[in-house]
Design a protein around this motif. Sequence first.
Motif, PDB file in Angstrom:
ATOM      1  N   ASN A   4       0.970  -1.380  -0.018  1.00 54.22           N
ATOM      2  CA  ASN A   4      -0.044   0.062  -0.051  1.00 54.22           C
ATOM      3  C   ASN A   4       0.892   1.322   0.036  1.00 54.22           C
ATOM      4  O   ASN A   4       0.513   2.239  -0.157  1.00 54.22           O
ATOM      5  CB  ASN A   4      -0.910   0.055   1.153  1.00 54.22           C
ATOM      6  CG  ASN A   4      -2.196   0.911   0.884  1.00 54.22           C
ATOM      7  OD1 ASN A   4      -2.192   1.721  -0.030  1.00 54.22           O
ATOM      8  ND2 ASN A   4      -2.822   1.219   2.073  1.00 54.22           N
ATOM      9  N   GLY A   5       2.088   1.199   0.106  1.00 55.85           N
ATOM     10  CA  GLY A   5       2.896   2.346  -0.016  1.00 55.85           C
ATOM     11  C   GLY A   5       3.496   2.886   1.556  1.00 55.85           C
ATOM     12  O   GLY A   5       3.414   2.186   2.723  1.00 55.85           O
ATOM     13  N   TYR A   7       3.582   5.717   4.420  1.00 57.17           N
ATOM     14  CA  TYR A   7       2.687   6.677   4.999  1.00 57.17           C
ATOM     15  C   TYR A   7       3.292   7.510   6.024  1.00 57.17           C
ATOM     16  O   TYR A   7       4.165   7.069   6.768  1.00 57.17           O
ATOM     17  CB  TYR A   7       1.406   6.197   5.675  1.00 57.17           C
ATOM     18  CG  TYR A   7       0.338   5.590   4.668  1.00 57.17           C
ATOM     19  CD1 TYR A   7      -0.715   6.260   4.252  1.00 57.17           C
ATOM     20  CD2 TYR A   7       0.575   4.493   4.052  1.00 57.17           C
ATOM     21  CE1 TYR A   7      -1.769   5.840   3.606  1.00 57.17           C
ATOM     22  CE2 TYR A   7      -0.498   3.754   3.038  1.00 57.17           C
ATOM     23  CZ  TYR A   7      -1.502   4.770   2.930  1.00 57.17           C
ATOM     24  OH  TYR A   7      -2.555   4.147   2.074  1.00 57.17           O
ATOM     25  N   THR A  74     -10.906   5.627   4.592  1.00 56.61           N
ATOM     26  CA  THR A  74      -9.904   5.876   3.476  1.00 56.61           C
ATOM     27  C   THR A  74     -10.293   6.624   2.348  1.00 56.61           C
ATOM     28  O   THR A  74     -11.368   6.167   2.166  1.00 56.61           O
ATOM     29  CB  THR A  74      -8.925   4.592   3.481  1.00 56.61           C
ATOM     30  OG1 THR A  74      -9.004   3.992   4.496  1.00 56.61           O
ATOM     31  CG2 THR A  74      -8.079   4.760   2.625  1.00 56.61           C
ATOM     32  N   ASP A  76      -9.322   8.579  -1.430  1.00 55.45           N
ATOM     33  CA  ASP A  76      -8.197   9.068  -2.367  1.00 55.45           C
ATOM     34  C   ASP A  76      -8.818  10.580  -2.899  1.00 55.45           C
ATOM     35  O   ASP A  76     -10.136  10.697  -2.919  1.00 55.45           O
ATOM     36  CB  ASP A  76      -8.272   8.159  -3.494  1.00 55.45           C
ATOM     37  CG  ASP A  76      -7.345   6.762  -3.351  1.00 55.45           C
ATOM     38  OD1 ASP A  76      -6.814   6.941  -2.343  1.00 55.45           O
ATOM     39  OD2 ASP A  76      -7.473   6.111  -4.042  1.00 55.45           O
ATOM     40  N   TRP A  84      -3.556  12.198  -3.831  1.00 61.91           N
ATOM     41  CA  TRP A  84      -3.028  11.517  -2.664  1.00 61.91           C
ATOM     42  C   TRP A  84      -4.150  10.619  -1.779  1.00 61.91           C
ATOM     43  O   TRP A  84      -5.284  10.780  -1.868  1.00 61.91           O
ATOM     44  CB  TRP A  84      -2.732  12.812  -1.738  1.00 61.91           C
ATOM     45  CG  TRP A  84      -3.717  13.913  -1.701  1.00 61.91           C
ATOM     46  CD1 TRP A  84      -4.039  14.836  -2.634  1.00 61.91           C
ATOM     47  CD2 TRP A  84      -4.647  14.447  -0.652  1.00 61.91           C
ATOM     48  NE1 TRP A  84      -5.045  15.820  -2.128  1.00 61.91           N
ATOM     49  CE2 TRP A  84      -5.399  15.341  -0.752  1.00 61.91           C
ATOM     50  CE3 TRP A  84      -4.783  13.802   0.832  1.00 61.91           C
ATOM     51  CZ2 TRP A  84      -6.174  16.045  -0.055  1.00 61.91           C
ATOM     52  CZ3 TRP A  84      -5.777  14.429   1.721  1.00 61.91           C
ATOM     53  CH2 TRP A  84      -6.470  15.428   1.311  1.00 61.91           C
ATOM     54  N   ARG A  85      -3.773   9.771  -0.955  1.00 55.23           N
ATOM     55  CA  ARG A  85      -4.419   8.947   0.005  1.00 55.23           C
ATOM     56  C   ARG A  85      -4.360   9.455   1.223  1.00 55.23           C
ATOM     57  O   ARG A  85      -3.174   9.705   1.617  1.00 55.23           O
ATOM     58  CB  ARG A  85      -4.342   7.544  -0.301  1.00 55.23           C
ATOM     59  CG  ARG A  85      -4.957   6.633   0.588  1.00 55.23           C
ATOM     60  CD  ARG A  85      -4.900   5.091   0.194  1.00 55.23           C
ATOM     61  NE  ARG A  85      -5.746   4.954  -1.026  1.00 55.23           N
ATOM     62  CZ  ARG A  85      -5.363   3.770  -1.701  1.00 55.23           C
ATOM     63  NH1 ARG A  85      -4.792   2.813  -1.502  1.00 55.23           N
ATOM     64  NH2 ARG A  85      -6.054   3.793  -2.740  1.00 55.23           N
ATOM     65  N   GLN A 103      -1.197  10.175   5.628  1.00 59.09           N
ATOM     66  CA  GLN A 103      -1.240  10.356   4.049  1.00 59.09           C
ATOM     67  C   GLN A 103       0.071   9.594   3.539  1.00 59.09           C
ATOM     68  O   GLN A 103       1.133   9.434   3.872  1.00 59.09           O
ATOM     69  CB  GLN A 103      -1.132  11.685   3.822  1.00 59.09           C
ATOM     70  CG  GLN A 103      -0.998  12.038   2.335  1.00 59.09           C
ATOM     71  CD  GLN A 103      -1.093  13.561   2.194  1.00 59.09           C
ATOM     72  OE1 GLN A 103      -1.268  14.482   2.841  1.00 59.09           O
ATOM     73  NE2 GLN A 103      -0.750  13.770   0.717  1.00 59.09           N
ATOM     74  N   ARG A 104      -0.559   8.828   2.203  1.00 56.24           N
ATOM     75  CA  ARG A 104       0.518   8.160   1.634  1.00 56.24           C
ATOM     76  C   ARG A 104       1.320   8.949   0.843  1.00 56.24           C
ATOM     77  O   ARG A 104       0.952  10.052   0.345  1.00 56.24           O
ATOM     78  CB  ARG A 104      -0.223   7.267   0.674  1.00 56.24           C
ATOM     79  CG  ARG A 104       0.685   6.371  -0.109  1.00 56.24           C
ATOM     80  CD  ARG A 104       0.214   5.274  -0.962  1.00 56.24           C
ATOM     81  NE  ARG A 104      -1.014   5.679  -1.937  1.00 56.24           N
ATOM     82  CZ  ARG A 104      -1.787   4.988  -2.532  1.00 56.24           C
ATOM     83  NH1 ARG A 104      -1.856   3.706  -2.237  1.00 56.24           N
ATOM     84  NH2 ARG A 104      -2.266   5.523  -3.332  1.00 56.24           N
ATOM     85  N   ASN A 106       4.312   9.711  -1.831  1.00 61.99           N
ATOM     86  CA  ASN A 106       4.803   9.075  -3.193  1.00 61.99           C
ATOM     87  C   ASN A 106       6.229   8.922  -3.098  1.00 61.99           C
ATOM     88  O   ASN A 106       6.947   8.009  -3.719  1.00 61.99           O
ATOM     89  CB  ASN A 106       4.639  10.371  -4.470  1.00 61.99           C
ATOM     90  CG  ASN A 106       3.337  10.564  -4.808  1.00 61.99           C
ATOM     91  OD1 ASN A 106       2.645   9.381  -4.719  1.00 61.99           O
ATOM     92  ND2 ASN A 106       2.873  11.412  -4.984  1.00 61.99           N
ATOM     93  N   ALA A 156       9.950   4.918  -0.262  1.00 60.34           N
ATOM     94  CA  ALA A 156       8.824   4.140  -0.525  1.00 60.34           C
ATOM     95  C   ALA A 156       9.049   3.220  -1.726  1.00 60.34           C
ATOM     96  O   ALA A 156       8.277   2.287  -1.945  1.00 60.34           O
ATOM     97  CB  ALA A 156       7.699   5.288  -0.931  1.00 60.34           C
TER      98      ALA A 156
END
Length: 159
Positions: A4-5, A7, A74, A76, A84-85, A103-104, A106, A156
Motif C-alpha cells: 500500500n506504500g 505513509y 480511507t 483518495d 493523494w490517499r 497520508q501516503r 509518493n 517508498a
Amino acid sequence: MKPNGLYLQFDRLFHAPIVDVWYSLTNPTAMQSWIGTYTGSPATGGVRFIMSAEPDAEWENVSILECTPPYRFTADAGSGDNAWRVFCHLLEGGGMTTLTLGQRLNSAADAPSIGPGWDYYLDRLSAARSGAALPEWDHYYPAFSEHYRDLNVPDAARR
C-alpha cells in the motif's frame, strides 16, 4: 499482494467521545471550521471537497474507499501527480479518543512539505473543537520542514 506504500502518520488525543471526534472529521459543516467542506453523499463512494484555509483551493473529486463509522475511513483525492490517499482511524478509551491520520507519500522527499501541512490542519482541528484561536500557517511552514527532512523515512520505492 501489492504494498500500500509509505505513509506519514500523525496522532492526536482528544478528551471527547469517539462519535464527537468522528463528527468533526466527517460532517461538512463541522469540517468547514478547520479544513474544508464537501458536497454530495459519502454513501455513494464519492464527494467533491474544497479546503477552507487555502486561498486558491479548487473543488476536487474524492473517492471514499472505506468508511466504518465512527472508527475509520480511507479516501483518495485529486488526480495524476496531485493525487493523494489519506486515512483516519479513531480509538476510544478512558474517556478520550485517539485520532491517527496518515497520508501516503509518493516519496520520502515529500515528508518536509506534507508533514507541516498536517500538523497545521490537525492543530486547527484541536483549536476549532476547543474554541481556541486557529493557528497561523506561517508558524508551520517552513519552520517544521526541517523536522520532517531529518526523519529517517525509508524510500517508498523499496517497500
